[in-house]
Scaffold this motif. Structure first.
Motif, PDB file in Angstrom:
ATOM      1  N   ASP A  10      -4.591  -2.362  -3.380  1.00  0.00           N
ATOM      2  CA  ASP A  10      -3.155  -2.476  -3.130  1.00  0.00           C
ATOM      3  C   ASP A  10      -2.563  -1.152  -2.655  1.00  0.00           C
ATOM      4  N   THR A  11      -2.995  -0.057  -3.249  1.00  0.00           N
ATOM      5  CA  THR A  11      -2.503   1.259  -2.830  1.00  0.00           C
ATOM      6  C   THR A  11      -2.925   1.573  -1.403  1.00  0.00           C
TER       7      THR A  11
ATOM      8  N   GLU B 124      -0.900  -0.520   0.996  1.00  0.00           N
ATOM      9  CA  GLU B 124       0.461  -0.001   1.149  1.00  0.00           C
ATOM     10  C   GLU B 124       0.480   1.139   2.164  1.00  0.00           C
TER      11      GLU B 124
ATOM     12  N   ARG C  96       0.220  -0.297   5.605  1.00  0.00           N
ATOM     13  CA  ARG C  96       1.477  -0.897   6.088  1.00  0.00           C
ATOM     14  C   ARG C  96       2.414   0.171   6.632  1.00  0.00           C
TER      15      ARG C  96
END
Length: 313
Positions: free
Chosen positions: A151-152, A155, A158
């Motif tokens: 997830d990190t 991110e 993105r």
């Protein structure tokens, strides 16, 4: 964007017996990769002993690599940015792109345990400085102690879309490879750590492997078999390699020493010297290398090295 696919060896740094860098030996390594059919390489990584190179040596070898491969159709030289200080990493990354690098590899900062937030800001600074050049994030927690999750990483991707791939060297790598493929955006994975877990990584969707460079022909054959739908044959060949890989991967210095001795015995480089501190191969480890070369001779035999008449870098 895609930075790497298939087999992308990390180039070793050849030294003379006195410890000085062997530029001509490095040229021979690059030429051998091209002749073997490799179309992606990475430099400088852990296998390159990057942490034992001066700034000028690292820059000189990077220039040699980029010039030597500039006219090779479809070739991507991935230049690694392992610098800890953000200012230096940004400057190095911009310099590499200006010199012709078509892709970069970034190792997160790890000395003295920076926070996850500090690591995130470092990566974003480098990514934004070279956008839209594609970048591979090297995740090597065993070597660095860095702790990131899917997830990190997603991110960061993105916020900086030129982060397109992750070199996964966690132990084992499979869970992170699966998790990265399910993020938004989905991120492609490459498997490192000498490809010890290569078949599992491929089943999970990995698009490349980044091993060392001394017996790249074996990885190319495993990759060819897998892509041709002969997964059982690819797995069998990999299983034959595994006793050697698992032993050598007990430490980074051990596999560096073993691979350089293999390159020397194959006539690719003149000396297997590693800059101290380094692993000293004992007699049994040297005998293991001889057994390896004998077992895989059909893949690893090469003609006598040819000194190319091309220009000197």
């Amino acid at each position: 964007m895609r930075a790497i696919s298939g087999v992308c060896p990390v180039l070793e740094t050849p030294f003379h017996e006195d410890g000085s860098v062997d530029d001509e030996g490095f040229v021979r390594i690059v030429d051998h990769m091209v002749a073997a059919g490799v179309r992606n390489v990475m430099f400088p990584g852990f296998a390159s002993e990057f942490h034992k190179l001066s700034d000028s040596e690292r820059s000189r070898l990077t220039t040699i690599l980029l010039k030597r491969t500039a006219d090779v159709k479809g070739f991507v030289a991935v230049i690694s940015i392992p610098d800890h200080a953000t200012t230096l990493a940004v400057a190095r990354a911009k310099e590499a792109v200006a010199s012709g690098a078509r892709a970069l590899n970034v190792l997160p900062p790890h000395f003295l345990g920076p926070s996850r937030g500090a690591v995130r800001e470092h990566l974003l600074a480098v990514l934004r400085a070279v956008a839209p050049t594609p970048v591979v994030l090297q995740y090597a927690p065993s070597q660095t102690g860095t702790a990131l999750d899917a997830d990190t990483i997603a991110e960061i991707a993105r916020l900086a879309p030129n982060l397109v791939q992750v070199k996964v060297e966690s132990t084992p790598p499979g869970a992170l490879i699966t998790a990265l493929s399910a993020t938004v955006p989905p991120l492609e994975s490459l498997v490192g750590s000498a490809g010890v877990q290569l078949p599992d990584a491929l089943r999970r969707g990995a698009v490349g492997v980044e091993p060392g460079c001394s017996f790249v022909e074996l990885y190319l054959e495993v990759w060819r078999l897998w892509q041709d739908g002969q997964q059982d044959d690819a797995t069998c060949l990999h299983q034959r390699m595994l006793p050697y890989l698992s032993y050598w991967m007990q430490s980074s210095e051990l596999i560096i020493a073993a691979e350089k001795e293999i390159s020397r015995k194959r006539g690719i480089i003149d000396s297997s010297h590693c800059r101290a501190p380094a692993h000293e191969l004992d007699p049994e480890e040297r005998a293991m290398i001889d057994r390896f070369l004998s077992e895989f001779a059909e893949f690893l035999s090469i003609p006598a090295p040819v000194r190319s008449p091309r220009r000197h870098e």
